[in-house]
Design a protein around this motif. Sequence first.
Motif: not given
Length: 412
Positions: A397-407
């Motif tokens: 959950g944290g990984g997808v949220s951080v990665t997509s938000g940053y991208a």
Amino acid sequence: MWDAVVVGGGLAGWIAGIRAAQRGKKVLLVTEGVGTLFYFSGIFDYGDVERLRHLPKHPYTLFNSQAIVQGKHFVQEICPEYVVNDRPQSAFTVLGTVRQGDLMPRSMVLPDRQEQGEFVLLVPEGLKDFFPETVVANMAREFPGWQVNVKRMQVDALAEWTRLGKSVSSIDYANIWRSEEGQRALTNEIEEIKRQSQGAGRSQGKIVVVLPSLVREYFDSSRTKPYKSEFSLPVLEMSSFVPSPHGRYFAEYLKHRFTDLGGELMIGARALSLNGESTSESQAKACQELKVHSMGKTLRLKGKKFILATGGLLGGGIKVGMARKSIHEGVFDLPLFVPKEWSESQFFAPQPFAQIGVETDEFMRPLDPTRGQVVWDNVHVVGRMLAHWDPWTQRCGGGVSVTSGYAAAELV
């Protein structure tokens, strides 16, 4: 006109807003409430990234390995107390069991099991939903080479609460630890633990104090200057339980980071719809404005880019009625991927409804699943709104949220 309008105040939305503002963009973040960060345990899970990147349509397939690592390092950049490691790290849960995580504060990272030492569980009186006997038994099982002892603590500031039998949450104690009085009381308790342990010769190695609440002020901001003191023994924090002090203060911290970078914030505003028109180059529409309802008025917010981060089913971004066909995305009315079967009979099995969300192209622009065409050319979907993943069974959950938000912020 804003360079980007971010809709949603969860993890993905804040990451997108902070990164875009850091890049010098004019950003507005619109949120109806506080978001689901108040349930954040303090630990980011990324899951088995390489395996998940090979699953058809999983959000990780939209990003290369470098983009995922960049997002992880961005968290450490804006919150330096977080530790980036090539391997998963371990922390205590509030039950004393050990859980792994990919990104956590250094004050949560457990010592090596091969070492010898003593854990002293410091139990504040009246703490709600905390069971010291269970915690001690689990800690002793997880660290067989370590002694585990308990020390109970009374806090004068909450004496009246405990006298009346009123339960105290971990957020209440976290507020106490941020004060001069609370820090002084904690310092005295830790000094007493040190004297007792060393005087009795109980410990064959180092002494570590374990606390079931947020103590270290690693979610610090320029607007918040809590009282701080150094402790004479290492202090190890457990991951949070609900209501979560880690989640509360992390959300507050991200808000301050965003506004300190010049980001503008609209809280208590409900996004209603997008207005736009088709471009001449493609069938995709270009969004020109977002309609929101705030303080009894309907406002029209113009932007070059729009980032949808409303949190999916649990965050309220996807609305579900009694009839199956009534499921819909609540802001932009985007087409959704909905599995044929919503649930699995076995409770702990992966549940199909977790996969519900918006399908996108490689730039996180929403797609129409039936035609495979981009719906909005300047809209990017991030976090839990993305389809084809399960944050619980895949632990990402944290990984997808951080990665997509940053991208998404890099595309503004």
